[in-house]
Design a protein around this motif. Structure first.
Motif: not given
Length: 484
Positions: A232-252
């Motif tokens: 998918l072209g990503f070098e990084k993966i979120y270290a931990v998640t629940g069912q979704t990626y951290p919604r903090k990301v959307d806020s940022q």
């Protein structure tokens, strides 16, 4: 009215989103459209199947080929029918894709949860949208840089508290606008650098389903996660998640978009004020009408629209923050409808505002004679300190000279305010024998009051804008038609 079912959103009988119909660029509008979104979903199913096959799951080359054959051949009507029955958008598209790929039907979405599709697709779309925003920011910055260079040394009245203050230059003022956008670009680039993939985290982030799929081989589960992200072209993966990626990301991300909106609103407001003073105006087309009643008007429509769109984006900032704050445990679904509204519309609105600001920056009109007249009306007061110092150097008493200037200044100010007459302070000083040895006219040369403003323009263009020009030199031809 007859009881007819709602249409698909293209009929003139239903509400049309102005962000699509009037404001955003075709590029950004298409980017958030269903075709791009659902094609991205299918690219995720292909990436998952490929990575699972590479790690030993019984998926054939023919199945992969069939998935790729129909990856962009979307049968959206079929998916729509399935969703009416299943009430689940992801599974509707699984079935629709499976109808086209009967040999691969059984391995589509293997081991995945819905958020594997929706969240990873959102991250892919957000990444590309941020890249477009960065390009538009850079294009606007470079247009402003050209304007600042052209007017680097043109003296103008500066304002603090919207009261006349020590002069600056038109180019230096533009660098204030430009630097806010530079800081926004830095933040967007940072958010891009920090953006990661959710990849194959599983239903609650534990990867349990994938561990089962690989018969307890945790190493292959980790490899699967890495390989899908890379595809998918990503070098990084979120270290931990629940069912979704951290919604903090959307806020940022919305913080960054709101920041751009804040900058654009300030710039457009300044331009509206300057237009009122007849010093600087946005472009005004030959046949453009400013007012239906007052034919003489040149309303700053572009700048006003920039303010309106930017204010909308700023107002959206709170929604992702609230969503991030109210996610229970591993996930709740009250994020879904909110995100479908807020994220695309924030990008669409900031794209529209940037398109307008680039257009404005590319065609701002400057009126040097008006700028000089407005400056001349206030400059005598500002020049008094220089005149006082010269008179003291010529042998005068500082305190007596100060009192003389105070008296003349008050008299001149009263004449301006009460009679609407020109400021005659300099003439009063010329006629006062206490200042007979002073070249009053030379002491009021506007260029003597702007400090290092021209050199500061040169420095920011070289030190700050130069690297941006290098990074985006092939990405700044983003002109689009502006609907005024």
């Amino acid at each position: 009215m007859p009881n007819t079912p709602p249409d698909d959103g293209t009929s003139l009988d239903t509400y049309q989103n102005p962000l699509i119909q009037r404001y955003a660029s075709p590029e950004m509008a298409t980017h958030w459209g269903n075709t791009r979104r659902f094609a991205t979903w299918r690219s995720l199913w292909v990436a998952l199947a490929e990575a699972e096959q590479e790690l030993g799951i019984a998926i054939t080359d023919d199945q992969i080929r069939q998935l790729k054959q129909f990856q962009d051949d979307l049968n959206l009507d079929v998916a729509k029918d399935y969703e009416k029955k299943l009430r689940h958008d992801v599974m509707a598209h699984v079935h629709a894709y499976g109808d086209q790929c009967p040999d691969a039907r059984g391995i589509i979405h293997l081991g995945a949860t819905s958020c594997f599709i929706t969240d990873n697709a959102d991250l892919v779309l957000i990444r590309q949208a941020l890249r477009l925003v960065a390009r538009r920011l850079a294009a606007t910055i470079l247009r402003m840089a050209d304007f600042a260079q052209q007017h680097r040394a043109l003296p103008c009245l500066a304002f603090t508290h919207f009261q006349p203050a020590q002069p600056t230059t038109v180019g230096k003022r533009c660098t204030l606008w430009m630097y806010d956008l530079v800081l926004d670009l830095v933040e967007v680039e940072h958010r891009l650098d920090q953006l990661a993939c959710r990849s194959t985290k599983g239903t609650t982030g534990t990867q349990a389903s994938f561990l089962e799929l690989f018969s307890g081989d945790a190493d292959k589960v980790r490899q699967l996660e890495k390989r899908v992200a890379e595809k998918l072209g990503f070098e990084k993966i979120y270290a931990v998640t629940g069912q979704t990626y951290p919604r903090k990301v959307d806020s940022q991300i919305l913080d960054a978009l709101s920041g751009i909106g804040q900058s654009l609103h300030k710039i457009a407001t300044d331009l509206r004020l300057l237009a009122g003073r007849k010093e600087v105006e946005e472009p005004f087309e030959k046949h453009q009408i400013g007012s239906s009643a007052m034919a003489y008007k040149r309303n700053p429509m572009r700048s006003e629209r920039i303010c309106a769109l930017s204010r909308f984006v700023i107002s959206l900032q709170s929604s992702p923050a609230m969503t991030a704050a109210t996610q229970w445990m591993e996930r709740t679904l009250d994020d879904s409808a909110n995100r479908r509204l807020v994220i695309p519309q924030a990008f669409l609105a900031i794209d529209a505002a940037l398109v307008l600001m680039q257009n404005v920056a590319d065609g701002m009109v400057v009126y040097p004679a008006t700028i000089a007249r407005n400056l001349a009306a206030e400059l005598p007061f500002m020049a008094t300190e220089n005149i006082l110092m010269q008179a003291v150097s010529a042998g005068g008493d500082r305190q007596e000279l100060h009192e003389q200037i105070r008296v003349h200044s008050q008299a001149a100010a009263q004449r301006v305010k009460n009679e609407g007459a020109d400021n005659d302070l300099l003439d009063r000083l010329k006629q006062d024998t206490a200042f007979s040895g002073i070249d009053v006219d030379a002491a009021t040369d506007p260029s003597a009051f702007v400090g290092r403003a021209p050199e500061q323009v040169d420095e920011i263009l070289g030190d700050v804008v130069g690297p941006i020009r290098q990074r985006y030199q092939s990405d700044t031809d983003l002109s689009v038609d502006v609907h005024v």
